[in-house]
Design an enzyme around this catalytic site. Sequence first.
Site, mmCIF file in Angstrom:
data_model
loop_
_atom_site.group_PDB
_atom_site.id
_atom_site.type_symbol
_atom_site.label_atom_id
_atom_site.label_comp_id
_atom_site.label_asym_id
_atom_site.label_seq_id
_atom_site.Cartn_x
_atom_site.Cartn_y
_atom_site.Cartn_z
ATOM 1 N N ARG B 336 0.865 -1.177 0.000
ATOM 2 C CA ARG B 336 0.000 0.000 0.000
ATOM 3 C C ARG B 336 0.899 1.223 0.000
ATOM 4 O O ARG B 336 2.018 1.168 0.486
ATOM 5 C CB ARG B 336 -0.864 0.004 1.280
ATOM 6 C CG ARG B 336 -1.816 -1.181 1.338
ATOM 7 C CD ARG B 336 -2.213 -1.537 2.770
ATOM 8 N NE ARG B 336 -3.011 -2.763 2.780
ATOM 9 C CZ ARG B 336 -3.272 -3.487 3.851
ATOM 10 N NH1 ARG B 336 -2.813 -3.124 5.025
ATOM 11 N NH2 ARG B 336 -3.997 -4.586 3.770
ATOM 12 N N LYS B 337 0.395 2.324 -0.521
ATOM 13 C CA LYS B 337 1.241 3.524 -0.623
ATOM 14 C C LYS B 337 1.605 4.071 0.762
ATOM 15 O O LYS B 337 2.750 4.402 1.019
ATOM 16 C CB LYS B 337 0.541 4.597 -1.464
ATOM 17 C CG LYS B 337 1.340 5.893 -1.643
ATOM 18 C CD LYS B 337 2.548 5.743 -2.558
ATOM 19 C CE LYS B 337 3.343 7.032 -2.679
ATOM 20 N NZ LYS B 337 4.675 6.807 -3.262
ATOM 21 N N VAL B 338 0.639 4.182 1.651
ATOM 22 C CA VAL B 338 0.937 4.663 2.997
ATOM 23 C C VAL B 338 0.811 3.489 3.962
ATOM 24 O O VAL B 338 -0.229 2.844 4.030
ATOM 25 C CB VAL B 338 -0.027 5.794 3.421
ATOM 26 C CG1 VAL B 338 0.307 6.270 4.828
ATOM 27 C CG2 VAL B 338 0.064 6.944 2.443
#
Lengths: 342, 342
Positions: B336-338
Amino acid sequence: MTPKPGHLMAAEIAEQPKVWRRLLTEGADPIAAAAARIREYAPRFVLFVARGTSDHAALYAKYLVEIVHGLPAGLMSPSTMTVYGSTPDLRDTLVIAVSQSGGSPDLVRTVEVARQQGALTVAVTNNPASALADAAQIHVDVLAGEERAVAATKSYTAELLALHMLLNGDTDFEISALPELGDEMLRHSDAVDFIAARYRFAQRLITTGRGYAYPTAREAALKLMETSYLSAQAFSGADLLHGPLATIDPQVPVIAVVPEGPGGQAMAPVLARLAELRADVVTVGAKAAGLAGAIALPSGVPDELSPLLEILPLQQLALQLAVTRGGDPDEPRGLRKVTQTL
Amino acid sequence: MTPKPGHLMAAEIAEQPKVWRRLLTEGADPIAAAAARIREYAPRFVLFVARGTSDHAALYAKYLVEIVHGLPAGLMSPSTMTVYGSTPDLRDTLVIAVSQSGGSPDLVRTVEVARQQGALTVAVTNNPASALADAAQIHVDVLAGEERAVAATKSYTAELLALHMLLNGDTDFEISALPELGDEMLRHSDAVDFIAARYRFAQRLITTGRGYAYPTAREAALKLMETSYLSAQAFSGADLLHGPLATIDPQVPVIAVVPEGPGGQAMAPVLARLAELRADVVTVGAKAAGLAGAIALPSGVPDELSPLLEILPLQQLALQLAVTRGGDPDEPRGLRKVTQTL
């Protein structure tokens, strides 16, 4: 008669509880004296410098300093001094160099510069006659006896214990119970046998842990690389979720170190995520949480002493896997016992 | 029409020199003001806290602090505060958190505790509206623009440059020349194409570098893991000789980052040892030293600015290799990006 492959490493793994007993008795007074000199100096910052296996002992001690002493701490990059010639301001700074042999020229140079720059310097080594022991104001002998296998085992846990005695003398845990717990773990290695057989054809492997257990994950990965030529990678549980998770599929075994205390508990979300990915997870912990296998740790040992025990079955695993794969962990290809880097 | 796999990552790689131009102009005054506040505080110790790609930017900045400022520095383990609840004495300590999103709860918590404990706190992020930017006394915006690919590229070099501007404002090098050098490197990617084709079937890979180039090795390994699911491991040149060398044989490609300056020169014994082992070495450097291939760096760039350029072809390599292998680096599996870690 040709000696059995790995006989040196096997003997040194087995010897560890005896080394701890020696350190807890013969080492107690000299280490207490070293601790008193540190208290007198009253450092505000603590820096460690080490390489290889000893770097993992240093990382363990960094957690001790941050958590027990509440002091900021760091790991020094020798290259800043040896390659770039920096001369940092190290007043009020305790610099602890950790090295089995005490012979690495870059560590000696770093300690020399640190001492000139106002630091109190401590060398933690297995060789009181070493250049590193000479260079530092204080020497702590880890009393592991001569280590002959290239893959360091007994010097690692001796370094952990010596650093604990130096930096956390007031522990509540009855530390004299550790050698007996170690002997018991080493005797019960059925789970290790089974896991070594399962990993026979693995090409790569991930180890993970958080807090005090993270150095265990790092050291286990290094042992597996040195002896079994596996591509073993260690990640803190938190870092694993940032990127490296993408490399994990059911073909990549994961060893998760999950002691009873806060460090192990903080691994719960990591284990959950690995389960979602159907990863092959073996746990080293007080509870049998691994989907694919579990190596038991005794209950009641605090996180900050658990690393001495956690690494034992993982050393056994590295040894067995190397032998199973036809290697000789006493003479890993391409390695020398004392590495000369500048 | 389905977008081409990796189109986001490709666009963000290409955009980097433009981001640097923006940072060198729009970012100059705010960063100079932040640097002035740090000088006024006059820290005696500097700690960094970061994860993933940003941790490599932090490691780069740790070298800057040690070498340029001559101050002891360390990388904080958030778990000491978030898992073990430590409250260290951080008076006279500068704490710099580095994060693309500024959204990681453990970094926010670490900065909050550090501020309470007397530190001057700086957040270096790509999001001025983030919780991390709010938590710190000083925010440095790296001005990279929204980053959409999961594998961070432009935010990484923007972090490097922002940290350089913050911590080494007085460099002799004509820093405004960097964007043009970056554009030129990105245009000449023939060597990268060839190396991506050669690595098509590689299962694992080693990256290595010393000093300022070590963070490049770390970041390149992470990019390759995230996008191509290779088991890529980074070692400092010195650490490589301590153990991991045993895993290297001619089947394991090695990427060595060897800039012109002292960091690259210090790699000479490492390259010699790799040659003895007949390892497959590709160099990223000013001189073509790799046995198996070489990616050229422009001449005349000092070691402390070279990392901005060194990583560009390695980002391109990660992208190309991922696509060649049938993946989509814009959506790596399992990531996931964050990342939310506590």
